[in-house]
Design a protein around this motif. Structure first.
Motif, PDB file in Angstrom:
ATOM      1  N   LEU A   1       0.830  -1.207   0.000  1.00  0.00           N
ATOM      2  CA  LEU A   1       0.000   0.000   0.000  1.00  0.00           C
ATOM      3  C   LEU A   1       0.865   1.257   0.000  1.00  0.00           C
ATOM      4  CD1 LEU A   1      -2.831  -1.013   2.509  1.00  0.00           C
ATOM      5  CD2 LEU A   1      -2.975  -0.867   0.017  1.00  0.00           C
ATOM      6  N   ILE A   2       1.951   1.229   0.772  1.00  0.00           N
ATOM      7  CA  ILE A   2       2.871   2.373   0.794  1.00  0.00           C
ATOM      8  C   ILE A   2       3.485   2.576  -0.589  1.00  0.00           C
ATOM      9  CG2 ILE A   2       5.071   3.206   1.713  1.00  0.00           C
ATOM     10  CD1 ILE A   2       4.332   1.812   4.356  1.00  0.00           C
ATOM     11  N   ARG A   3       3.873   1.472  -1.217  1.00  0.00           N
ATOM     12  CA  ARG A   3       4.470   1.570  -2.550  1.00  0.00           C
ATOM     13  C   ARG A   3       3.450   2.075  -3.566  1.00  0.00           C
ATOM     14  NH1 ARG A   3       6.726  -3.362  -6.325  1.00  0.00           N
ATOM     15  NH2 ARG A   3       7.472  -2.049  -8.029  1.00  0.00           N
ATOM     16  N   LEU A   4       2.202   1.635  -3.444  1.00  0.00           N
ATOM     17  CA  LEU A   4       1.158   2.092  -4.361  1.00  0.00           C
ATOM     18  C   LEU A   4       0.946   3.598  -4.235  1.00  0.00           C
ATOM     19  CD1 LEU A   4      -1.047   1.597  -6.435  1.00  0.00           C
ATOM     20  CD2 LEU A   4      -2.582   0.908  -4.566  1.00  0.00           C
ATOM     21  N   MET A   5       0.973   4.116  -3.013  1.00  0.00           N
ATOM     22  CA  MET A   5       0.857   5.561  -2.817  1.00  0.00           C
ATOM     23  C   MET A   5       1.989   6.292  -3.527  1.00  0.00           C
ATOM     24  SD  MET A   5      -1.799   6.542  -1.005  1.00  0.00           S
ATOM     25  CE  MET A   5      -1.429   7.975  -0.018  1.00  0.00           C
ATOM     26  N   GLN A   6       3.192   5.745  -3.424  1.00  0.00           N
ATOM     27  CA  GLN A   6       4.339   6.376  -4.073  1.00  0.00           C
ATOM     28  C   GLN A   6       4.185   6.360  -5.589  1.00  0.00           C
ATOM     29  OE1 GLN A   6       6.503   8.188  -2.946  1.00  0.00           O
ATOM     30  NE2 GLN A   6       8.305   8.176  -4.263  1.00  0.00           N
ATOM     31  N   VAL A   7       3.682   5.257  -6.131  1.00  0.00           N
ATOM     32  CA  VAL A   7       3.473   5.164  -7.578  1.00  0.00           C
ATOM     33  C   VAL A   7       2.414   6.169  -8.021  1.00  0.00           C
ATOM     34  CG1 VAL A   7       2.637   3.659  -9.434  1.00  0.00           C
ATOM     35  CG2 VAL A   7       4.239   2.773  -7.739  1.00  0.00           C
ATOM     36  N   LEU A   8       1.342   6.304  -7.251  1.00  0.00           N
ATOM     37  CA  LEU A   8       0.295   7.271  -7.582  1.00  0.00           C
ATOM     38  C   LEU A   8       0.825   8.701  -7.561  1.00  0.00           C
ATOM     39  CD1 LEU A   8      -2.720   5.736  -5.620  1.00  0.00           C
ATOM     40  CD2 LEU A   8      -2.630   6.118  -8.092  1.00  0.00           C
ATOM     41  N   ARG A   9       1.755   8.982  -6.655  1.00  0.00           N
ATOM     42  CA  ARG A   9       2.355  10.315  -6.612  1.00  0.00           C
ATOM     43  C   ARG A   9       3.244  10.560  -7.828  1.00  0.00           C
ATOM     44  NH1 ARG A   9       4.351   8.691  -1.182  1.00  0.00           N
ATOM     45  NH2 ARG A   9       2.734   9.122   0.356  1.00  0.00           N
ATOM     46  N   ARG A  10       3.939   9.509  -8.256  1.00  0.00           N
ATOM     47  CA  ARG A  10       4.990   9.666  -9.271  1.00  0.00           C
ATOM     48  C   ARG A  10       4.467   9.707 -10.696  1.00  0.00           C
ATOM     49  NH1 ARG A  10       7.730   5.508 -11.658  1.00  0.00           N
ATOM     50  NH2 ARG A  10       7.104   4.053 -10.019  1.00  0.00           N
ATOM     51  N   LEU A  11       3.487   8.869 -11.024  1.00  0.00           N
ATOM     52  CA  LEU A  11       3.041   8.756 -12.409  1.00  0.00           C
ATOM     53  C   LEU A  11       2.058   9.866 -12.774  1.00  0.00           C
ATOM     54  CD1 LEU A  11       2.490   4.893 -12.749  1.00  0.00           C
ATOM     55  CD2 LEU A  11       4.462   6.245 -13.479  1.00  0.00           C
ATOM     56  N   PRO A  12       2.085  10.320 -14.034  1.00  0.00           N
ATOM     57  CA  PRO A  12       1.110  11.324 -14.479  1.00  0.00           C
ATOM     58  C   PRO A  12      -0.312  10.784 -14.328  1.00  0.00           C
ATOM     59  CG  PRO A  12       2.880  11.056 -16.091  1.00  0.00           C
ATOM     60  CD  PRO A  12       3.035   9.944 -15.097  1.00  0.00           C
ATOM     61  N   SER A  13      -1.190  11.612 -13.804  1.00  0.00           N
ATOM     62  CA  SER A  13      -2.566  11.172 -13.569  1.00  0.00           C
ATOM     63  C   SER A  13      -3.474  11.619 -14.713  1.00  0.00           C
ATOM     64  CB  SER A  13      -3.063  11.729 -12.234  1.00  0.00           C
ATOM     65  OG  SER A  13      -2.962  13.134 -12.220  1.00  0.00           O
ATOM     66  N   PRO A  14      -4.595  10.904 -14.901  1.00  0.00           N
ATOM     67  CA  PRO A  14      -5.018   9.706 -14.173  1.00  0.00           C
ATOM     68  C   PRO A  14      -4.231   8.468 -14.605  1.00  0.00           C
ATOM     69  CG  PRO A  14      -6.593  10.212 -15.898  1.00  0.00           C
ATOM     70  CD  PRO A  14      -5.596  11.331 -15.911  1.00  0.00           C
ATOM     71  N   VAL A  15      -4.028   7.563 -13.660  1.00  0.00           N
ATOM     72  CA  VAL A  15      -3.270   6.339 -13.918  1.00  0.00           C
ATOM     73  C   VAL A  15      -4.238   5.170 -13.998  1.00  0.00           C
ATOM     74  CG1 VAL A  15      -1.261   4.991 -13.244  1.00  0.00           C
ATOM     75  CG2 VAL A  15      -1.506   7.329 -12.406  1.00  0.00           C
ATOM     76  N   THR A  16      -4.179   4.427 -15.075  1.00  0.00           N
ATOM     77  CA  THR A  16      -5.088   3.295 -15.232  1.00  0.00           C
ATOM     78  C   THR A  16      -4.688   2.150 -14.310  1.00  0.00           C
ATOM     79  OG1 THR A  16      -3.774   2.307 -17.003  1.00  0.00           O
ATOM     80  CG2 THR A  16      -5.478   3.896 -17.650  1.00  0.00           C
ATOM     81  N   ALA A  17      -5.655   1.296 -14.018  1.00  0.00           N
ATOM     82  CA  ALA A  17      -5.385   0.137 -13.171  1.00  0.00           C
ATOM     83  C   ALA A  17      -4.372  -0.793 -13.831  1.00  0.00           C
ATOM     84  CB  ALA A  17      -6.682  -0.610 -12.876  1.00  0.00           C
ATOM     85  N   SER A  18      -4.419  -0.885 -15.156  1.00  0.00           N
ATOM     86  CA  SER A  18      -3.467  -1.762 -15.852  1.00  0.00           C
ATOM     87  C   SER A  18      -2.040  -1.250 -15.701  1.00  0.00           C
ATOM     88  CB  SER A  18      -3.840  -1.889 -17.332  1.00  0.00           C
ATOM     89  OG  SER A  18      -3.828  -0.619 -17.963  1.00  0.00           O
ATOM     90  N   ARG A  19      -1.868   0.085 -15.769  1.00  0.00           N
ATOM     91  CA  ARG A  19      -0.529   0.662 -15.591  1.00  0.00           C
ATOM     92  C   ARG A  19      -0.055   0.463 -14.153  1.00  0.00           C
ATOM     93  NH1 ARG A  19       2.805   4.964 -17.334  1.00  0.00           N
ATOM     94  NH2 ARG A  19       4.812   4.522 -16.340  1.00  0.00           N
ATOM     95  N   LEU A  20      -0.952   0.655 -13.198  1.00  0.00           N
ATOM     96  CA  LEU A  20      -0.594   0.445 -11.797  1.00  0.00           C
ATOM     97  C   LEU A  20      -0.229  -1.015 -11.542  1.00  0.00           C
ATOM     98  CD1 LEU A  20      -3.335   2.623 -10.056  1.00  0.00           C
ATOM     99  CD2 LEU A  20      -0.883   3.107 -10.131  1.00  0.00           C
ATOM    100  N   ALA A  21      -0.992  -1.924 -12.144  1.00  0.00           N
ATOM    101  CA  ALA A  21      -0.709  -3.352 -11.971  1.00  0.00           C
ATOM    102  C   ALA A  21       0.660  -3.702 -12.537  1.00  0.00           C
ATOM    103  CB  ALA A  21      -1.799  -4.183 -12.651  1.00  0.00           C
ATOM    104  N   LEU A  22       1.012  -3.076 -13.673  1.00  0.00           N
ATOM    105  CA  LEU A  22       2.320  -3.314 -14.281  1.00  0.00           C
ATOM    106  C   LEU A  22       3.433  -2.800 -13.381  1.00  0.00           C
ATOM    107  CD1 LEU A  22       3.853  -4.283 -16.828  1.00  0.00           C
ATOM    108  CD2 LEU A  22       3.633  -1.950 -17.719  1.00  0.00           C
TER     109      LEU A  22
END
Length: 228
Positions: free
Chosen positions: A7-28
């Motif tokens: 969950l901590i890592r997911l928060m960091q990914v959400l901060r880093r990637l341009p939004s909106p971020v698709t679930a497929s990109r997050l899963a990758l």
């Protein structure tokens, strides 16, 4: 990886990637299934994170409760941006990644008005990427410096002469064209500077020079001031 770490890592990914971020990109990025992403997004929302979006449209982290707004003046924000962007261009992989992550965390912690100053700073930097490549164990040397642990260097000088030196590593300095290890040389009993790109190998010794590092660094910089 535990669920809390994920969950901590997911928060960091959400901060880093341009939004909106698709679930497929997050899963990758997270190396998990999209179904796990949807569950984790819901868990983050339940914990107080405000995440806009839904399946098929992507997700945007709009408020992160773990990082309360920080108060910086505009010139302080731009100074931080300048410093972190400069570090990211130094050519060192570890510090490039660290600086990029620090920028992401800093932006997430700022109020919206200050985020614009960070993204569109009025100052910038340019560094020519001609730094010689180095085979030296940069993370290992930093750890040895912090732990005040002696090391043995196989070093090739500028005349291509190979020597073996036992040193007390004090700090790594970034110059415009090279990176250098400033050390106390046990053979010469004096300060010496070793270019990282000329270090052929490093052996980490079971010998501590604690608590001498701070005092030696102070002496080194005082000597440098006298030579200016």
């Amino acid at each position: 990886m535990s669920r809390s770490d994920r969950l901590i890592r997911l928060m960091q990914v959400l901060r880093r990637l341009p939004s909106p971020v698709t679930a497929s990109r997050l899963a990758l990025e997270m190396e998990v299934s999209q179904r796990s992403i949807y569950r984790d997004i819901q868990s983050l929302r339940s914990s107080g994170a405000i995440i806009d979006g839904e399946a098929g449209f992507g997700f945007t982290l709009t408020e992160d409760p773990s990082l309360p707004p920080m108060h910086f003046e505009a010139d302080e924000v731009e100074a931080l941006a300048l410093g972190l962007h400069t570090v990211a261009k130094l050519g060192n992989i570890e510090f490039t990644y660290a600086a990029q992550n620090a920028l992401v965390k800093l932006e997430a912690s700022l109020p919206q008005s200050m985020r614009q100053r960070l993204r569109h700073a009025t100052v910038g930097s340019h560094i020519l990427r001609n730094t010689p490549t180095s085979e030296a164990d940069f993370p290992g040397l930093r750890e040895a410096i912090w732990n005040e642990q002696a090391v043995s260097l196989n070093y090739l000088d500028l005349k291509d002469r190979l020597s073996k030196r036992k040193v007390w590593p004090l700090t790594i300095y970034f110059f415009s064209e090279v990176q250098a290890l400033i050390s106390w040389c046990c053979l010469r009993e004096d300060f010496r500077m070793f270019r990282l790109d000329r270090i052929q190998s490093v052996e980490f010794l079971e010998e501590s020079f604690r608590p001498k590092r701070v005092g030696l660094l102070r002496d080194y910089f005082e000597r440098e001031k006298e030579c200016e």
